[in-house]
Design a protein around this motif. Structure first.
Motif, mmCIF file in Angstrom:
data_model
loop_
_atom_site.group_PDB
_atom_site.id
_atom_site.type_symbol
_atom_site.label_atom_id
_atom_site.label_comp_id
_atom_site.label_asym_id
_atom_site.label_seq_id
_atom_site.Cartn_x
_atom_site.Cartn_y
_atom_site.Cartn_z
ATOM 1 N N ASN A 1 -74.430 24.296 17.820
ATOM 2 C CA ASN A 1 -73.964 24.705 18.849
ATOM 3 C C ASN A 1 -74.261 24.153 20.066
ATOM 4 O OD1 ASN A 1 -71.183 23.520 18.517
ATOM 5 N ND2 ASN A 1 -70.753 26.110 18.493
ATOM 6 N N LYS B 1 -76.029 20.834 20.703
ATOM 7 C CA LYS B 1 -75.214 19.965 20.914
ATOM 8 C C LYS B 1 -74.706 19.981 21.902
ATOM 9 C CE LYS B 1 -70.509 19.636 19.193
ATOM 10 N NZ LYS B 1 -69.714 20.028 17.568
ATOM 11 N N TYR B 2 -74.791 21.156 22.795
ATOM 12 C CA TYR B 2 -74.291 21.169 24.288
ATOM 13 C C TYR B 2 -75.177 21.807 25.473
ATOM 14 C CZ TYR B 2 -69.988 21.427 22.332
ATOM 15 O OH TYR B 2 -68.624 21.199 21.316
ATOM 16 N N ASP C 1 -79.407 30.194 24.629
ATOM 17 C CA ASP C 1 -79.207 27.980 25.553
ATOM 18 C C ASP C 1 -79.215 27.905 27.440
ATOM 19 O OD1 ASP C 1 -76.804 27.080 26.706
ATOM 20 O OD2 ASP C 1 -76.060 27.656 24.410
ATOM 21 N N ILE D 1 -69.895 27.735 29.821
ATOM 22 C CA ILE D 1 -68.751 27.608 29.180
ATOM 23 C C ILE D 1 -67.744 28.309 30.199
ATOM 24 C CG2 ILE D 1 -67.030 28.101 27.655
ATOM 25 C CD1 ILE D 1 -69.211 28.789 26.438
ATOM 26 N N ILE E 1 -62.616 30.291 23.507
ATOM 27 C CA ILE E 1 -63.695 29.246 22.320
ATOM 28 C C ILE E 1 -63.759 29.531 20.494
ATOM 29 C CG2 ILE E 1 -64.686 27.649 24.424
ATOM 30 C CD1 ILE E 1 -66.903 30.451 23.734
ATOM 31 N N PHE F 1 -60.172 24.635 19.377
ATOM 32 C CA PHE F 1 -59.888 24.619 20.598
ATOM 33 C C PHE F 1 -61.817 24.197 21.338
ATOM 34 C CE2 PHE F 1 -61.242 26.171 24.663
ATOM 35 C CZ PHE F 1 -60.359 26.649 26.003
ATOM 36 N N GLN F 2 -61.043 23.376 22.270
ATOM 37 C CA GLN F 2 -62.554 22.711 22.727
ATOM 38 C C GLN F 2 -62.820 23.138 24.052
ATOM 39 O OE1 GLN F 2 -62.109 18.922 20.697
ATOM 40 N NE2 GLN F 2 -64.589 19.394 19.750
ATOM 41 N N ALA F 3 -63.621 24.063 24.662
ATOM 42 C CA ALA F 3 -64.014 24.095 25.820
ATOM 43 C C ALA F 3 -63.049 22.729 27.152
ATOM 44 C CB ALA F 3 -64.931 24.330 26.260
ATOM 45 N N GLY G 1 -67.612 16.979 16.882
ATOM 46 C CA GLY G 1 -66.701 18.340 16.565
ATOM 47 C C GLY G 1 -65.047 18.283 16.361
ATOM 48 N N ALA G 2 -64.418 19.097 15.838
ATOM 49 C CA ALA G 2 -63.408 19.375 15.555
ATOM 50 C C ALA G 2 -62.890 20.689 16.258
ATOM 51 C CB ALA G 2 -63.101 19.313 13.827
ATOM 52 N N GLY G 3 -63.887 21.478 16.690
ATOM 53 C CA GLY G 3 -62.831 22.534 17.357
ATOM 54 C C GLY G 3 -63.054 23.875 16.362
ATOM 55 N N GLY H 1 -65.504 25.189 14.279
ATOM 56 C CA GLY H 1 -67.004 26.358 14.470
ATOM 57 C C GLY H 1 -66.673 27.251 14.523
ATOM 58 N N LEU H 2 -66.472 27.661 15.993
ATOM 59 C CA LEU H 2 -66.406 29.248 16.300
ATOM 60 C C LEU H 2 -65.818 29.701 15.723
ATOM 61 C CD1 LEU H 2 -67.335 28.896 19.980
ATOM 62 C CD2 LEU H 2 -68.730 29.614 18.160
ATOM 63 N N SER I 1 -75.652 29.177 28.272
ATOM 64 C CA SER I 1 -75.098 30.513 26.549
ATOM 65 C C SER I 1 -75.607 30.829 26.455
ATOM 66 C CB SER I 1 -73.885 29.643 26.078
ATOM 67 O OG SER I 1 -72.787 28.295 27.305
ATOM 68 N N PHE J 1 -74.912 33.812 22.908
ATOM 69 C CA PHE J 1 -73.939 34.051 21.938
ATOM 70 C C PHE J 1 -74.527 35.036 21.220
ATOM 71 C CE2 PHE J 1 -70.012 31.155 21.105
ATOM 72 C CZ PHE J 1 -70.736 30.049 22.658
HETATM 73 P P1 ADP Z 1 -66.812 21.995 18.606
HETATM 74 O O1 ADP Z 1 -66.942 21.450 16.701
HETATM 75 O O2 ADP Z 1 -65.967 21.314 19.122
HETATM 76 O O3 ADP Z 1 -68.205 22.425 18.819
HETATM 77 P P2 ADP Z 1 -66.397 25.055 17.834
HETATM 78 O O4 ADP Z 1 -65.939 25.981 18.014
HETATM 79 O O5 ADP Z 1 -68.128 25.089 17.708
HETATM 80 O O6 ADP Z 1 -66.194 23.162 17.545
HETATM 81 O O7 ADP Z 1 -66.611 25.195 19.774
HETATM 82 C C1 ADP Z 1 -65.178 24.836 20.377
HETATM 83 C C2 ADP Z 1 -66.540 24.769 21.261
HETATM 84 O O8 ADP Z 1 -66.502 26.261 22.437
HETATM 85 C C3 ADP Z 1 -66.664 23.433 21.596
HETATM 86 O O9 ADP Z 1 -65.824 22.388 22.138
HETATM 87 C C4 ADP Z 1 -67.639 23.459 23.250
HETATM 88 O O10 ADP Z 1 -66.616 23.764 24.741
HETATM 89 C C5 ADP Z 1 -67.722 25.579 23.850
HETATM 90 N N1 ADP Z 1 -69.016 25.878 22.794
HETATM 91 C C6 ADP Z 1 -68.529 25.697 21.686
HETATM 92 N N2 ADP Z 1 -71.121 26.525 21.444
HETATM 93 C C7 ADP Z 1 -70.963 25.796 22.850
HETATM 94 C C8 ADP Z 1 -72.520 25.786 23.928
HETATM 95 N N3 ADP Z 1 -73.578 26.343 22.712
HETATM 96 N N4 ADP Z 1 -72.475 25.992 24.759
HETATM 97 C C9 ADP Z 1 -71.598 25.135 25.341
HETATM 98 N N5 ADP Z 1 -70.675 25.323 24.764
HETATM 99 C C10 ADP Z 1 -70.008 25.203 24.032
#
Ligand code: ADP
Length: 764
Positions: free
Chosen positions: A670, A673-674, A697, A702, A710, A715-717, A727-729, A731-732, A756, A758
């Motif tokens: 993630n 990715k972000y 990162d 967020i 999230i 859920f996607q932000a 991404g399918a939302g 992962g977290l 962010s 984590f």
């Molecule tokens: P996705 O497959 O969309 O990444 P996640 O469950 O991994 O699904 O994450 C959910 C959402 O959390 C993401 O769509 C994104 O908006 C936000 N997110 C996760 N990790 C980060 C990060 N490191 N920086 C910014 N936004 C993040």
């Protein structure tokens, strides 16, 4: 010529003259004798004075009248006489008067008080200058005159009309009052017959009777309805007295009359009012009775009616015996004897023998100085009695229902309270229990706000709001609302309050209060709200998921199918072929990832995730991940660093290695990715009894309101941004579930646009 030469004629003439003289002398002598006898025999006293006012003579009447003897007086001057016999006090005035009388004009009659007499003196001047005073004793006539004056004044000024008529009724005298009343002046009335006043409203016989009485010489008394000169009618009370002469013959009539018009009017008014009163008394519902020792003197029709009698049947009878049953006679006579004047109840008896309740009120009244007369009021109170009985029954019923209400009140499971004048004045055991107090006394006489927190959920002060709620209840009759109360231990809890304004036994308006503890309902409500919100979210998430899935599956699928097709083209160079193949591989990998996530998620949902604990070397894990992602990070042009324990020594924890790897991989993936520029750092800190991992990162960050969401599935932000990031939302959500499976917690700290971090813990 001398005497001898007188002729015969002359002598005859002389002789005639002498004869005449002798005749006149004789006449004079006769006159003198005549007058002297008058002088002597006169009843009036006579004094003769000479020119010098000395007394020449007095007659016997003078001597008798004054008691002064002839010798005493003759030769004395009138003035010395006066001095001698008249009191010194009046002397100057009298002398003056007498002087005037004698010397100047003689005065007709001068009154002089002499000793106890009144003397009238008149003086006369004679030709020869002598004077005569004639003195009359007018003592008697003066007295009579005074008496008469008194009488006539009385008559003149009398408030009664006084008329004197002759025997035919012709008016001879009227006093001024007559004029006042009749309008006729005395002059107008004189000679008129009294019947000019007759109004004609009284029968002829009345007057005939009057004349009959009068002509017999008797006094007549009666009333006349008369008419004045102006036509005004008036009533007179008349007494006519015949006046008789010495022989007893009637010469006149004296009528003394009193104007009684007003008295008559007043009498009439009284009679009218009595009539009205009687009529009123007859229509009243109350029987009234005037009796002497029970014998009816008078009573109204209502009384007769009340007992079923005709008036005539009761008049003059012993009423008490008739209308009161025998057994109560004793009470009645006792009450009469002791002049009992308050109302009392007793039984009455009708003509038909039926009995009913009556109330009697009676007292002595004084009529014509008779003290044995009682006025009694009798009221039929049978209805009142039955109403009283009903009332009593109603009261018993009320008491019964009050008792029942009290039981309900006490035994009710819901707290019930009573508010009087703003404070609790009663409550049941349920209230005491709910508020966790030990007795009612802890609650009574308190204002509702004292058993409440300072503020209500809407932020208003409990004191003010409680007063307002009570006011509304008093105004509208009821008021239902929710309220926060406070238990003795300080715990605040919600109740539904129903206030009802009721009037208590003293007819005072009080407020009946019922509380219903709605803690459970409130919780259920908020749970429901939350569930609803969640359901709505899930619904949204589901749509998002479907959209995502379709994107996440279609995109790599298109890649695979598209590039496989391209591979079929003849004459492709080696590089081209390799490029196509690598796209197909990446797409397959991406799809595999998605499918793995889905499978893992459904396993978590189904509770089929199992943990297999082994000794895990943390540092080794982290380094492995670092090396794995290094090429990808480099490719994006980002800094990548691994921060491990400062001591450098390897630490190992007991956990599920595969899951820990999954968690870290996901977070680093993630972060890459972000994050478009800057750095990514990850590592761990050792804490007391756990290890805290972090992945930091400098990416897009967020928004604060989404830092919780999230971690939820799908859920996607930013749903719109998600198209920029595949991404399918899931992962977290998977990551969080796995951290928790391993007994840890996960959280995020993030600033939009800054990056962010984590954090997640794993027990050591
Ligand atoms: P996705 O497959 O969309 O990444 P996640 O469950 O991994 O699904 O994450 C959910 C959402 O959390 C993401 O769509 C994104 O908006 C936000 N997110 C996760 N990790 C980060 C990060 N490191 N920086 C910014 N936004 C993040």
């Amino acid at each position: 010529m001398n005497g001898t030469d007188k002729t015969r004629e002359q002598l005859i003439e002389e002789n005639d003259q002498l004869k005449d003289r002798i005749t006149s002398l004789e006449k004079a002598v006769l006159d003198f004798d005549h007058y002297y006898s008058i002088f002597k025999g006169a009843n009036d006293g006579i004094i003769c004075f000479d020119k010098g006012l000395r007394v020449l003579d007095v007659n016997p009447a003078f001597v008798e009248m004054t008691g002064i003897s002839k010798d005493e007086i003759i030769g004395k001057s009138g003035f010395s006489l006066a001095k001698q016999f008249i009191g010194i006090k009046d002397l100057p005035r009298i002398l003056n008067k007498l002087r005037k009388m004698f010397l100047d004009e003689p005065i007709e009659l001068y009154e002089l008080n002499f000793e106890d007499k009144v003397l009238g003196i008149s003086t006369h001047k004679q030709i020869n200058g002598q004077r005569v005073a004639i003195i009359r004793d007018i003592t008697k006539s003066k007295k009579a005159e005074r008496e008469l004056k008194k009488l006539s004044t009385a008559v003149e000024q009398s408030a009664n009309t006084i008329v004197i008529t002759n025997i035919d009724g012709d008016i001879e005298y009227t006093n001024p009052k007559f004029t006042d009343i009749t309008g006729y002046t005395a002059a107008e009335a004189l000679g008129q017959n009294l019947r000019i006043l007759n109004s004609g409203s009284q029968p002829k016989e009345y007057y005939t009777e009057m004349w009959k009485t009068l002509s017999k010489g008797k006094i007549w008394k009666g009333e006349f309805h008369n008419k004045s000169k102006e036509g005004r009618f008036f009533w007179e009370n008349v007494t006519i007295t015949p006046i008789k002469d010495d022989k007893g013959v009637i010469t006149n009539y004296l009528a003394v009359k009193e104007d009684i018009t007003e008295k008559k009017a007043a009498e009439q008014a009284l009679k009218d009012s009595e009539d009205r009163f009687r009529q009123l008394s007859n229509v009243s519902f109350e029987g009234t009775l005037i009796h002497r020792k029970g014998i009816a003197i008078d009573f109204n029709l209502s009384l007769a009616r009340m007992f079923g009698y005709e008036r005539e049947e009761l008049l003059g009878t012993n009423l008490i015996e008739k209308i009161i049953p025998k057994e109560y006679h004793k009470t009645i006579s006792e009450n009469i004897n002791k002049n009992y004047a308050d109302p009392y109840e007793i039984i009455g008896k009708r003509k038909d023998g039926s009995t009913f309740y009556v109330e009697i009120e009676s007292r002595y009244i004084h009529i014509d100085s008779d003290d044995s007369i009682r006025a009694t009021a009798i009221r039929d109170i049978s209805e009142r009695k039955s109403a009283e009985r009903e009332l009593l029954k109603a009261k018993e019923r009320t008491e019964e229902s009050e008792k029942r209400f009290r039981e309900l009140f006490e035994k009710s499971g819901d707290p019930i309270l009573i508010i009087e004048n703003g404070n609790f004045t009663d409550c049941n055991q349920a209230t005491v229990d709910l508020l966790k107090y030990s007795s009612k006394d802890d609650i009574l006489n308190l204002h509702p706000s004292i058993l409440s927190p300072d503020l209500q959920p809407d932020g208003r002060k409990s004191t003010e709001k409680a007063n307002e709620m009570m006011e509304i209840a008093l105004e509208n009759g009821t008021n239902r609302f929710e309220w926060d109360h406070k238990k003795s231990n300080g715990e605040v809890f919600p109740v539904e309050v129903l206030l009802t304004a009721i009037s208590n036994e003293h007819n005072m308006v009080v407020i009946h209060v019922v509380w219903r503890d709605i803690t459970v309902r409130k919780k259920a409500e908020s749970d429901l709200v939350r569930a609803l919100k969640k359901a709505e979210e899930s619904d949204q998430l589901k749509s998002a998921f479907l959209a995502n899935m379709s994107h996440e599956i279609r995109t790599p699928m298109n890649g695979i199918l598209g590039f496989s097709e391209l591979l079929k083209e003849p004459g492709l160079s080696g590089d081209e072929k390799n490029n196509y193949i690598s796209v197909i591989e990446q797409s397959g990998e991406r799809m595999l990832n998605t499918i793995n996530d889905l499978i893992e998620m459904s396993k978590l949902e189904a509770g089929q995730m199992y943990v297999s604990i082994t000794e895990v070397n943390v540092k080794k894990q982290l380094e492995y991940i670092y090396n794995f992602f290094k090429p990808e990070v480099d490719k994006k042009g980002l800094q990548f660093s691994l921060s491990t324990n400062t001591s450098g020594s390897d630490i190992s924890i007991k956990t599920d290695e595969e899951k820990l790897y999954g968690i870290l991989t996901n977070l680093v993936k993630n972060a890459i990715k972000y994050t478009e520029a800057g750095s990514i750092e990850f590592g761990y800190h050792e804490k007391d009894n756990y290890i805290e991992f972090f992945v930091e990162d400098t990416g897009i960050g967020i928004p604060p309101d989404q830092q919780q969401s999230i971690f939820e599935r799908f859920f996607q932000a930013d749903m719109t941004k998600s198209r920029a990031y595949e991404g399918a939302g899931l992962g977290l959500a998977i990551t969080k579930a796995n951290v928790e499976l391993l007994g840890g917690r996960i959280r995020v700290e993030s600033k939009e646009g800054k990056g962010s971090t984590f954090y997640f813990t794993i027990p050591a």
